[in-house]
Design an enzyme around this catalytic site. Structure first.
Site, PDB file in Angstrom:
ATOM      1  N   GLY A  55       0.856  -1.187   0.000  1.00 17.49           N
ATOM      2  CA  GLY A  55       0.000   0.000   0.000  1.00 17.49           C
ATOM      3  C   GLY A  55       0.886   1.229   0.000  1.00 17.49           C
ATOM      4  O   GLY A  55       2.064   1.161  -0.349  1.00 17.49           O
ATOM      5  N   ALA A  80       2.274   3.138   2.406  1.00 20.31           N
ATOM      6  CA  ALA A  80       3.454   3.156   3.277  1.00 20.31           C
ATOM      7  C   ALA A  80       4.535   2.224   2.747  1.00 20.31           C
ATOM      8  O   ALA A  80       5.709   2.581   2.690  1.00 20.31           O
ATOM      9  CB  ALA A  80       3.067   2.765   4.698  1.00 20.31           C
ATOM     10  N   ARG A 121     -14.148  12.840  14.123  1.00 14.40           N
ATOM     11  CA  ARG A 121     -14.957  11.652  13.842  1.00 14.40           C
ATOM     12  C   ARG A 121     -15.488  10.983  15.093  1.00 14.40           C
ATOM     13  O   ARG A 121     -16.614  10.501  15.110  1.00 14.40           O
ATOM     14  CB  ARG A 121     -14.127  10.660  13.026  1.00 14.40           C
ATOM     15  CG  ARG A 121     -13.862  11.183  11.636  1.00 14.40           C
ATOM     16  CD  ARG A 121     -12.911  10.303  10.875  1.00 14.40           C
ATOM     17  NE  ARG A 121     -12.656  10.883   9.563  1.00 14.40           N
ATOM     18  CZ  ARG A 121     -11.710  10.456   8.742  1.00 14.40           C
ATOM     19  NH1 ARG A 121     -10.945   9.440   9.086  1.00 14.40           N
ATOM     20  NH2 ARG A 121     -11.538  11.019   7.568  1.00 14.40           N
ATOM     21  N   HIS A 155     -13.394   2.265  10.943  1.00 24.41           N
ATOM     22  CA  HIS A 155     -12.712   2.891   9.812  1.00 24.41           C
ATOM     23  C   HIS A 155     -11.199   2.816   9.906  1.00 24.41           C
ATOM     24  O   HIS A 155     -10.527   2.605   8.917  1.00 24.41           O
ATOM     25  CB  HIS A 155     -13.155   4.351   9.716  1.00 24.41           C
ATOM     26  CG  HIS A 155     -12.557   5.075   8.555  1.00 24.41           C
ATOM     27  ND1 HIS A 155     -12.747   4.665   7.260  1.00 24.41           N
ATOM     28  CD2 HIS A 155     -11.780   6.185   8.486  1.00 24.41           C
ATOM     29  CE1 HIS A 155     -12.101   5.489   6.445  1.00 24.41           C
ATOM     30  NE2 HIS A 155     -11.502   6.403   7.149  1.00 24.41           N
TER      31      HIS A 155
END
Lengths: 566, 526
Positions: A14, A16, A273, A345
């Site tokens: 991904g 990183a 959030r 999330h």
């Protein structure tokens, strides 16, 4: 067993992992081992907003203050400072290699503020999906002829005498077992959203690297902090980005009230959030959910308002929301409200590392969501995830390269690798009487019900008991497929093992932390308690027994804890 | 509402099965259930050893591309009830890639195609470490569109060219090339030349890739034709055979040489052979091929209109529509064609005859999509309306069906890509054909439908074009039909050419190509 040797092995492709690989590939030989093709990584689901601080003419201090306030003062402030300083060179580098950031009408980069913040430090990639970042970085690696091992599932990290010697993995395509010898290993395998029944995460987000590093002896940190995003689609859990609220989308309860005015008078819908999610869940719990179970995200008037906008960005975002809502909720966002609920999330916790991605084990590094450098604290602010991946991915890459150049290859612990291979063969042929999928669902529902937004002692204890029960059930699972070729049943079982171990840490941490901080809310202790709990939880693997918990101080430099109001 | 749906799934484990097989499963579907949900249910409850890829389940990662009812799609973006028209939903792995197990294919050939276009930015620009460049976002619109490709390989799987020619690099790689060529910060550096070498001019613009694309990338017009236009601008394209086409038109007034007496010389300028007031009047645009080669088609069209009391104006000054040049990137040669044709149509419109009908689907899509843009650039007003003749028959007139006689052919309709590009649905033509009593129409499959005649492929790569046409005929034969009916002159030429080639080699396969209008006009006779 097939052997491969690289100076540095990176697990996960991904953002990183790829960013780290770019650094490593400058000086040493890198192998990237990933269970999916890089362009299938979960990074591609992000909408591509990145905090790049400071904006010209803006003080980075404000960005730091708000990130730390958003993280409810659990952030290590030295790490946040690094994040505030190193973003800009990343932006220049990314634009140089092919990423383009959205421009305003005057040709300068658009800066916006995501939820929970007033600083305008977030930039947005022009395609509107972080897939652009993954593609671009991968392109650079293709150019450098870096070796990719796509669709390889990692089964263990080999550590001997306190030094990391390599990893073992299985080639999913052929079922062949591989031993990878390396001088240093970087873990960048992302989060473990799939421990919850409702999550915005991809199916592949099972925290494999974190769990395997944990079992290999690397301590984990702050595992109880799990972020719940306010707006995932009711039913499917698919994410509707925070941008929907930043540009003016409102949250409505069953009475049609914009209830956020009550919970966060100043920020309303764009409070952090954790604040919005908890408010939404409270509305639903108190019987004001629409049809008793969800909240409405209202974008009906928005398109009209932005019709004259000349910047492509708004049209693009709108089309993305409209497409998602139409495809997965079967509604028209111009006519109807979008049914949303809070859903898992992001995982703030992870492998404990310093600001260079170094774990306490020599030669083992981690970066991105799988790691806990403690930049996100108890709650991550919007647009900070990609920033973390880029900056700390790069740093881990630099340090792993330095380490690899300093030492010679150490002896590869062949016996360890062979015993891993045997374990895998046994697992492939496991014909017990428990179904992998049933165990996973039981785990996910237990976690959702008892270790979700609101937690209490009773629920957490129930969850812990359940997890221990599932742990023992796992020993008698039935794989249902003994084929060597693309055996996804086997992979799902390996993933389940990782999910169970990580869940146990989450529950243990949550049970232990008797306060409300950021995303962690104990109903029986609803106040933040800086006197007793302004500290990180550290988890150490303890074989078959529950992990051993200890604590570590939070690094506070410039911003002493204050009351958190929005 | 829950419906029990059957999934017919391709199964193959090369380490165990001697050959592939299909297995049927039953899945409960509601209106929001996706095919991926169905597969996950089957994996969890019915068959643990079923293998498929999946990740984001929201159309962002491209893992779950597979062929669903013969079209490559993302399983996570396809709702079961939307595609339910058979006894079962057929699920197969992507085409053109080696199968690993069940629905999993080896993507290496696909990604190899991507990596051989040098997919990284090549730039001479020395970056300013202190501040980002100031730029106009509108310069990046094309790049942004091309960047939205998620590399799911659905286009690669549905590409007709790859099916017969594995040296073609595939649509996704062309999108990748366009991403860099359109990037104002990329130094061009021979990319267009590479695109031509990798097969830019092999695309017959049949748009099956576009139908497959889950991101809705405008591959035909936005990528392939755009790249070809760039080639023409840079002097790299089009291919020599395409240049000859322009010369043909400039020297002779049409893309094909004259064979027999042209339709212009056979039929008068005004045709009305029936008594009484016409139900409407039209301006007929035949296009080069029908004028010069397929005069019988022209005659058939006139007969159809006479049987329907439509009077025809047949302006002889009409010239080539220019489609072959648009398709091969020679956009800059279009002006004389646009001016001449549109001025003629405008003159008629001023006299009150506003309906222009075209008999060639290629001309139609060019008039509909390319001309309005070009006319705007050249400052020409548009006062008339364009129709395809089939469309006109179906929508604009009261069609005489009582005089249609029986015809007991068993036949398949070949839906031309130009008709598709003109935005006209296959159903219009199927419905017209079904008005002919006794005609047995076999439903066409969803893929493998390219005649090989479009996009300049026939002139540049005749072998490829023949292979495509032959394959299309084979597909039809598999459905037990002995003939194809098409309303595009390019298709008809393409198909007839391969059939003749086979006849020359004494391989008459007993297959016939029918012209839509001739078939229809014949039905009026008896």
């Amino acid at each position: 067993m097939i052997f491969q040797t690289h100076d540095v092995i990176i697990i996960g492709a991904g953002l990183a992992g790829l960013r780290a690989a770019i650094e490593c590939s400058k000086f040493v030989d890198v192998g990237i081992v990933s269970k999916v093709y890089p362009v299938r990584s979960h990074t591609v689901s992000a909408t591509g907003a990145i905090h790049i601080s400071p904006a010209p003419g803006e003080d980075p201090e404000e960005y730091m203050r708000e990130t730390i306030k958003g993280g409810d003062y659990l952030n290590d402030q030295d790490a946040v400072e690094i994040m505030a300083q190193e973003g800009f060179t990343e932006l220049i580098h990314l634009e140089d290699i092919g990423v383009v950031f959205h421009r305003d009408l005057d040709g300068t980069i658009i800066r916006s503020s995501p939820g929970g913040m007033t600083t305008r430090t977030a930039t947005i990639v022009s395609s509107g999906w972080a897939q652009e970042l993954v593609c671009t970085l991968q392109e650079q690696l293709l150019k450098r002829r870096t070796t990719f091992y796509n669709e390889f599932f990692i089964t263990s990290i080999l550590i001997k005498d306190g030094v990391c010697r390599g990893i073992t993995a299985i080639d999913i395509k052929s079922g062949e077992f591989y031993g990878f010898r390396a001088k240093s290993v970087i873990i960048a395998t992302g989060g473990w959203g799939r421990v919850y029944a409702i999550t915005s995460n991809s199916h592949i987000c099972t925290g494999d690297g974190t769990a395997i590093a944990f079992r290999a002896g690397a301590p984990l940190k702050d595992m109880e902090f799990v972020q719940f995003h306010p707006t995932v689609l009711y039913g499917s859990g698919i994410l509707i980005s925070e941008t929907a609220r930043v540009i003016g989308g409102r949250l409505l309860n069953s009475n049609g009230e914009q209830f956020m005015k009550k919970y966060a008078p100043r920020f309303k819908e764009i409070a952090p959030r954790d604040v919005v999610s908890q408010a939404m869940q409270r509305e639903i719990d108190e019987g004001r959910g629409i049809e008793g179970s969800y909240i409405g995200l209202d974008l009906r008037q928005m398109r009209k308002r932005f019709r004259r906008q000349k910047i492509p960005f708004f049209k693009q975002r709108f089309d993305a929301f409209a497409d998602l809502a139409e495809t997965y909720a079967l509604i028209d966002i111009d006519q109807e409200i979008i049914p949303v609920i809070p859903g898992e999330h992001f995982t703030m916790g992870g492998i404990k590392t310093d600001v260079w991605g170094e774990t306490p084990i020599k030669g083992l590094y981690a970066a991105g969501e799988c790691a806990c450098i403690s930049v996100q604290g108890a709650n991550r602010e919007g647009a900070n995830a990609l920033t973390e991946c880029l900056i700390f991915g790069r740093r881990a890459g630099i340090r792993a390269t330095e380490f690899a150049r300093k030492i010679d290859f150490l002896e590869f612990p062949r016996d360890q690798a062979e015993s891993e291979e045997q374990k895998l063969v046994n697992l492939r042929n496991a014909k017990g009487h428990y179904d992998v999928n049933a165990i996973r669902q039981e785990l996910q529902h237990t976690m959702w019900k008892n270790v979700g937004l609101f937690r209490n002692k009773e629920g957490l204890e129930t969850a812990l008991k359940k997890i221990i029960e599932l742990k023992s059930k796992f020993k008698e699972i039935d794989i249902g497929d003994d084929s060597k070729i693309f055996n996804t049943a086997l992979i799902y079982a390996l993933e389940l093992k990782n999910l169970i171990d990580l869940s146990e840490c989450i529950v243990l941490g949550a049970l232990n932390r008797k306060e409300h901080r950021g995303a962690h809310y104990r109903e029986d202790f609803p106040q933040r308690d800086d006197k007793n709990w302004l500290k990180h939880s550290i988890f150490n693997y303890n074989g078959e027994n529950s992990p051993i918990l200890s604590f570590e101080d939070v690094v506070i430099t410039r911003f002493p804890p204050k009351a958190r109001e929005y | 509402m829950t419906i029990l749906v059957k999934f017919k799934i391709f199964r193959f484990d090369p380490s165990k099965d001697p050959k592939p097989r299909f297995e049927i499963f039953e899945v409960n579907a509601e209106k929001e259930t996706t095919v991926l949900d169905g597969l996950i249910y089957i994996k969890e409850k019915l068959s643990k050893n079923l293998s498929f890829r999946r990740s984001c389940r929201e159309g962002a990662c491209g893992s779950c591309a597979m062929r669903i009812n013969k079209i490559s799609k993302l399983a996570c973006k396809t709702h079961i009830l939307d595609i339910l028209n058979n006894d079962y939903i057929l699920i197969e792995p992507l085409d053109h890639l080696p199968i690993i197990k069940d629905l999993v294919v080896d993507l290496e050939p696909f990604f190899h195609g991507i990596s051989c276009v040098r997919p990284w930015r090549i730039t001479n620009y020395i970056k300013d470490e202190k501040k980002p460049r100031v730029t106009n976002m509108n310069e990046f619109l094309k790049t942004m569109e091309a960047k939205s490709c998620i590399l799911c390989a659905a286009c690669y799987s549905d590409c007709n060219v790859i099916d017969v020619d594995r040296t073609f690099v595939g649509p996704a790689s062309l999108v990748k090339i366009a991403r860099f060529i359109s990037d104002p910060w990329d130094t061009p550096d021979g990319r267009l030349r590479e695109a031509v070498d990798l097969g830019l001019f092999k695309c017959p613009i049949d748009q099956e890739c576009e139908i497959a694309c889950p991101k809705g990338i405008d591959i035909r017009r936005g990528i392939v034709e755009w790249l070809r236009y760039k080639c023409a601008q840079e002097g790299i394209g089009p291919l020599p055979s395409h240049r000859r086409l322009v010369e043909n038109v400039l020297n002779t007034g049409g893309v094909v040489p004259v064979q027999n007496t042209p339709a212009f010389d056979i039929f008068p300028e005004y045709i009305k052979e029936f008594e009484g007031v016409p139900q409407s009047e039209v301006v007929l645009f035949t296009g080069c091929i029908i004028n010069r080669r397929q005069q019988d088609t022209c005659k058939a069209i006139i007969e159809i209109f006479q049987n329907n009391r439509v009077a025809i104006h047949f302006p002889k000054k009409q010239t080539c529509c220019g489609s072959p040049f648009m398709r091969t990137g020679q956009r800059d040669t279009m002006k004389p064609f646009v001016e001449r044709n549109f001025n003629i149509f405008n003159e008629y419109a001023e006299r009150g005859i506003k309906h222009v009908v075209t008999s060639c689907s290629g001309c139609n899509s060019t008039f509909r999509y390319d001309y309005p843009q070009l006319a705007k650039e050249y400052g020409i007003q548009i006062k008339f309306e364009i129709y395809d003749i089939g469309e006109y028959m179906a929508k604009m007139i009261d069609l005489n069906t009582k005089d249609l006689n029986e015809n007991s052919l068993k036949i398949m309709y070949h839906y031309p890509c130009h008709i598709k590009a003109a935005g006209l649905l296959e159903e219009i033509y199927i419905e017209l054909l079904s008005k002919i009593p006794g005609l047995e129409l076999v439903d066409a499959p969803k893929s493998g439908l390219c005649c090989g005649g479009g996009g300049g492929v026939r002139s540049a790569y005749p072998k490829l074009s023949d292979d495509l046409a032959l394959r299309r005929i084979e597909v039809a034969k598999d459905f037990g039909v002995k003939g194809l009916v098409s309303n595009c002159p390019f298709c008809i030429i393409s198909f007839e050419r391969v059939l003749n080639l086979m006849k020359e080699q004494d391989e008459d396969i007993g297959f016939k190509i029918y012209d839509f209008y001739r078939l229809f006009a014949n039905a009026y006779k008896y």
